[in-house]
Scaffold this active site. Structure first.
Site: not given
Length: 157
Positions: A53, A55, A83, A86
């Protein structure tokens, strides 16, 4: 702390690359310390793995650059609310704050496989010190989603 538009715009610019490259979804992140950009990244799950992801990628780049897993004094700008994975990485890397545009619920509406647990709930129940600044440049971040919706060759994951 006052969020700065220029850093979110870097995250948005990075996320836009996936509207062309299709290496992941329309998500970008930027990590800043003392007004200086430390790392900029985008979601690359389609060419890497499920943990790639924006992040997490930004945290990896920043940790490598600073030669430390602890990113105290840093702030992360994310085009979408992190999420649970993250947010956990943000907490564990000791980032001071997360500033985001769209919400997990917005991403879910687009068809992404999101757990609908927001950052505030994770922070509060996990007793984290991470400061949260939601809906920053929300309109511009929603434009990423609108442009993503129009694509014919997109892949949801």
């Amino acid at each position: 702390m006052r969020p700065e538009e220029k850093f979110m715009r870097l995250a948005i610019k990075e996320a836009r690359k996936n509207l062309r490259k299709m290496e992941g979804g329309p998500f970008g992140a930027c990590i800043v310390r003392d007004g200086k950009v430390i790392a900029v990244a985008r979601n690359t799950v389609l060419i890497s793995d499920a943990s790639a992801h924006a992040e997490v990628n930004a945290i990896r780049f920043a940790s490598k650059r600073l030669k430390d897993f602890k990113l105290s004094g840093c702030v992360i700008y994310s085009t979408t609310e992190p999420c649970p994975m993250c947010f956990s990485a943000i907490h564990w890397s000791r980032l001071d704050a997360v500033i985001y545009g769209t919400t997990v619920a917005d991403a879910k509406k687009l068809g992404f496989n999101e757990l609908q647990i927001n950052c505030k709930k994770m922070r509060d129940e996990g007793v984290s010190d991470v400061k949260i600044y939601p809906a920053f440049l929300r309109r511009e971040c929603l434009e990423l989603f609108n442009d993503w919706k129009k694509l014919e060759n997109k892949r949801l994951y």
